[in-house]
Design a protein around this motif. Structure first.
Motif, mmCIF file in Angstrom:
data_model
loop_
_atom_site.group_PDB
_atom_site.id
_atom_site.type_symbol
_atom_site.label_atom_id
_atom_site.label_comp_id
_atom_site.label_asym_id
_atom_site.label_seq_id
_atom_site.Cartn_x
_atom_site.Cartn_y
_atom_site.Cartn_z
ATOM 1 N N LYS A 276 -24.789 -57.709 -0.044
ATOM 2 C CA LYS A 276 -23.500 -57.050 0.165
ATOM 3 C C LYS A 276 -23.550 -55.684 -0.512
ATOM 4 C CE LYS A 276 -20.712 -61.239 0.442
ATOM 5 N NZ LYS A 276 -19.618 -62.012 -0.199
ATOM 6 N N ALA A 277 -23.351 -54.630 0.266
ATOM 7 C CA ALA A 277 -23.521 -53.258 -0.228
ATOM 8 C C ALA A 277 -22.593 -52.943 -1.404
ATOM 9 C CB ALA A 277 -23.298 -52.263 0.906
ATOM 10 N N ASP A 278 -21.338 -53.385 -1.342
ATOM 11 C CA ASP A 278 -20.398 -53.084 -2.427
ATOM 12 C C ASP A 278 -20.823 -53.763 -3.731
ATOM 13 O OD1 ASP A 278 -19.744 -55.592 -1.230
ATOM 14 O OD2 ASP A 278 -17.678 -55.456 -1.938
ATOM 15 N N GLN A 279 -21.288 -55.004 -3.639
ATOM 16 C CA GLN A 279 -21.744 -55.706 -4.839
ATOM 17 C C GLN A 279 -23.051 -55.128 -5.365
ATOM 18 O OE1 GLN A 279 -21.889 -59.956 -4.606
ATOM 19 N NE2 GLN A 279 -19.788 -60.104 -3.862
ATOM 20 N N LEU A 280 -23.924 -54.748 -4.464
ATOM 21 C CA LEU A 280 -25.179 -54.135 -4.882
ATOM 22 C C LEU A 280 -24.900 -52.847 -5.656
ATOM 23 C CD1 LEU A 280 -28.243 -54.113 -4.943
ATOM 24 C CD2 LEU A 280 -28.202 -53.023 -2.672
ATOM 25 N N ALA A 281 -23.956 -52.063 -5.186
ATOM 26 C CA ALA A 281 -23.577 -50.833 -5.881
ATOM 27 C C ALA A 281 -23.006 -51.158 -7.265
ATOM 28 C CB ALA A 281 -22.569 -50.037 -5.049
ATOM 29 N N ARG A 282 -22.188 -52.208 -7.354
ATOM 30 C CA ARG A 282 -21.615 -52.618 -8.647
ATOM 31 C C ARG A 282 -22.732 -53.082 -9.597
ATOM 32 N NH1 ARG A 282 -15.774 -53.966 -8.826
ATOM 33 N NH2 ARG A 282 -16.238 -54.245 -11.027
ATOM 34 N N PHE A 283 -23.668 -53.877 -9.062
ATOM 35 C CA PHE A 283 -24.799 -54.359 -9.856
ATOM 36 C C PHE A 283 -25.594 -53.177 -10.412
ATOM 37 C CE2 PHE A 283 -29.364 -55.179 -10.017
ATOM 38 C CZ PHE A 283 -29.438 -56.264 -10.874
ATOM 39 N N GLU A 284 -25.966 -52.253 -9.529
ATOM 40 C CA GLU A 284 -26.781 -51.111 -9.949
ATOM 41 C C GLU A 284 -26.051 -50.242 -10.969
ATOM 42 O OE1 GLU A 284 -27.754 -49.521 -6.083
ATOM 43 O OE2 GLU A 284 -29.635 -50.675 -5.998
ATOM 44 N N LYS B 194 -26.880 -68.094 -13.675
ATOM 45 C CA LYS B 194 -27.207 -66.825 -13.019
ATOM 46 C C LYS B 194 -26.079 -66.487 -12.054
ATOM 47 C CE LYS B 194 -31.970 -68.456 -12.683
ATOM 48 N NZ LYS B 194 -33.102 -68.645 -11.767
ATOM 49 N N ILE B 195 -25.793 -65.204 -11.943
ATOM 50 C CA ILE B 195 -24.816 -64.723 -10.967
ATOM 51 C C ILE B 195 -25.548 -63.748 -10.056
ATOM 52 C CG2 ILE B 195 -22.703 -63.387 -10.634
ATOM 53 C CD1 ILE B 195 -21.703 -64.652 -13.274
ATOM 54 N N PHE B 196 -25.601 -64.118 -8.766
ATOM 55 C CA PHE B 196 -26.342 -63.334 -7.781
ATOM 56 C C PHE B 196 -25.416 -62.479 -6.931
ATOM 57 C CE2 PHE B 196 -29.550 -66.337 -8.865
ATOM 58 C CZ PHE B 196 -30.755 -65.717 -8.573
ATOM 59 N N VAL B 197 -25.874 -61.269 -6.640
ATOM 60 C CA VAL B 197 -25.203 -60.429 -5.658
ATOM 61 C C VAL B 197 -25.150 -61.237 -4.360
ATOM 62 C CG1 VAL B 197 -25.459 -58.332 -4.254
ATOM 63 C CG2 VAL B 197 -25.905 -58.258 -6.734
ATOM 64 N N GLY B 198 -23.973 -61.264 -3.735
ATOM 65 C CA GLY B 198 -23.792 -62.049 -2.522
ATOM 66 C C GLY B 198 -24.546 -61.477 -1.328
ATOM 67 N N ARG B 199 -24.623 -62.286 -0.301
ATOM 68 C CA ARG B 199 -25.321 -61.895 0.926
ATOM 69 C C ARG B 199 -24.366 -61.944 2.113
ATOM 70 N NH1 ARG B 199 -30.631 -61.110 0.322
ATOM 71 N NH2 ARG B 199 -31.625 -62.013 -1.504
ATOM 72 N N ASN B 200 -24.646 -61.060 3.071
ATOM 73 C CA ASN B 200 -23.918 -61.057 4.337
ATOM 74 C C ASN B 200 -24.493 -62.149 5.243
ATOM 75 O OD1 ASN B 200 -22.307 -58.644 3.761
ATOM 76 N ND2 ASN B 200 -24.278 -57.571 3.851
ATOM 77 N N GLU B 201 -23.882 -62.331 6.393
ATOM 78 C CA GLU B 201 -24.365 -63.356 7.315
ATOM 79 C C GLU B 201 -25.802 -63.121 7.755
ATOM 80 O OE1 GLU B 201 -21.926 -64.748 10.493
ATOM 81 O OE2 GLU B 201 -20.114 -64.604 9.281
ATOM 82 N N LEU C 106 -17.894 -58.539 -13.847
ATOM 83 C CA LEU C 106 -18.255 -59.442 -12.764
ATOM 84 C C LEU C 106 -17.034 -60.020 -12.043
ATOM 85 C CD1 LEU C 106 -21.157 -61.336 -14.561
ATOM 86 C CD2 LEU C 106 -21.392 -59.758 -12.639
ATOM 87 N N THR C 107 -15.892 -60.111 -12.728
ATOM 88 C CA THR C 107 -14.692 -60.667 -12.087
ATOM 89 C C THR C 107 -14.207 -59.804 -10.931
ATOM 90 O OG1 THR C 107 -13.118 -59.586 -13.599
ATOM 91 C CG2 THR C 107 -13.920 -61.787 -14.232
ATOM 92 N N GLY C 108 -14.641 -58.564 -10.857
ATOM 93 C CA GLY C 108 -14.212 -57.671 -9.791
ATOM 94 C C GLY C 108 -15.180 -57.559 -8.622
ATOM 95 N N TRP C 109 -16.217 -58.352 -8.593
ATOM 96 C CA TRP C 109 -17.256 -58.216 -7.576
ATOM 97 C C TRP C 109 -16.946 -58.919 -6.258
ATOM 98 C CZ3 TRP C 109 -22.980 -58.381 -9.478
ATOM 99 C CH2 TRP C 109 -23.173 -57.407 -10.485
ATOM 100 N N GLY C 110 -15.991 -59.803 -6.222
ATOM 101 C CA GLY C 110 -15.758 -60.589 -5.013
ATOM 102 C C GLY C 110 -16.620 -61.837 -5.023
ATOM 103 N N GLU C 111 -16.832 -62.432 -3.860
ATOM 104 C CA GLU C 111 -17.579 -63.688 -3.784
ATOM 105 C C GLU C 111 -19.059 -63.484 -4.077
ATOM 106 O OE1 GLU C 111 -16.789 -67.121 -0.970
ATOM 107 O OE2 GLU C 111 -18.659 -66.287 -0.161
ATOM 108 N N ILE C 112 -19.527 -64.185 -5.086
ATOM 109 C CA ILE C 112 -20.922 -64.141 -5.509
ATOM 110 C C ILE C 112 -21.515 -65.546 -5.366
ATOM 111 C CG2 ILE C 112 -20.661 -62.185 -7.088
ATOM 112 C CD1 ILE C 112 -20.643 -65.757 -8.366
ATOM 113 N N THR C 113 -22.771 -65.686 -5.743
ATOM 114 C CA THR C 113 -23.389 -67.010 -5.824
ATOM 115 C C THR C 113 -23.691 -67.288 -7.283
ATOM 116 O OG1 THR C 113 -24.368 -66.739 -3.628
ATOM 117 C CG2 THR C 113 -25.288 -68.471 -5.026
#
Length: 169
Positions: free
Chosen positions: A151-159, A139-146, A59-66
């Motif tokens: 966020k596609a890169d985080q979604l790919a990491r999550f999956e 909980k750590i959520f995949v981030g969202r765009n504006e 998770l430390t490599g995912w970038g900004e999350i919620t």
């Protein structure tokens, strides 16, 4: 014949599949884990809490999350990078330049869930850390765009992480 709590939870999930899971748990006096365990198999993957450090490191490599802590008294949200952590003095201590900081009792993490479901009509993906009593620690959520898309890169990491962990239960 009286219905079991599990049956009632499943009925509530069927009636409002994209609602707040904590509301369902509270309505039945059940821990949130009971609701997570009633989600369809494609919506929830559960792994042992002993994999805490391995999951955290990814998770430390995912970038900004919620980062969310949801209690009966409020929902606390913080956006930031998951900071690295290390064990010491009885806690998993978070270090680094992030608004997410503190000391976690990772030994109390019983299960980790990968949750992929609709939430008020939008796809929502999270990693949820569940304690010994069946409550969610955070909980750590995949981030969202504006535009509120994931966020596609985080979604790919999550999956990818979820699929790598599937079957380790």
């Amino acid at each position: 014949m009286r219905r079991s709590v599990e049956e009632l939870i499943r009925q509530d999930l069927a009636a409002k599949p994209d609602g707040v899971l904590e509301t369902i748990a509270d309505a039945h006096g059940a821990p949130l884990q009971a609701v997570l365990d009633c989600l369809p198999a494609e919506a929830a993957v559960r792994i042992p809490g002993g994999l805490f450090e391995e999951i955290w490191k990814d998770l430390t490599g995912w970038g900004e999350i919620t980062f969310i802590v949801h209690t009966r008294d409020g929902v606390f949200e913080c956006k930031g990078r998951v900071p690295p952590g290390a064990q010491g003095r009885g806690s998993f201590n978070l270090h680094g330049d992030s608004p997410i900081s503190g000391h976690l009792r990772m030994e109390r993490c019983r299960f980790i869930y990968f949750i992929d479901r609709l939430f008020f009509g939008k796809r929502s993906c999270s990693v949820q850390f569940v304690n010994e009593e069946g409550g969610v620690m955070f909980k750590i959520f995949v981030g969202r765009n504006e535009d509120r898309s994931l966020k596609a890169d985080q979604l790919a990491r999550f999956e990818a992480l979820r699929e790598a962990q599937r079957g380790r239960a």
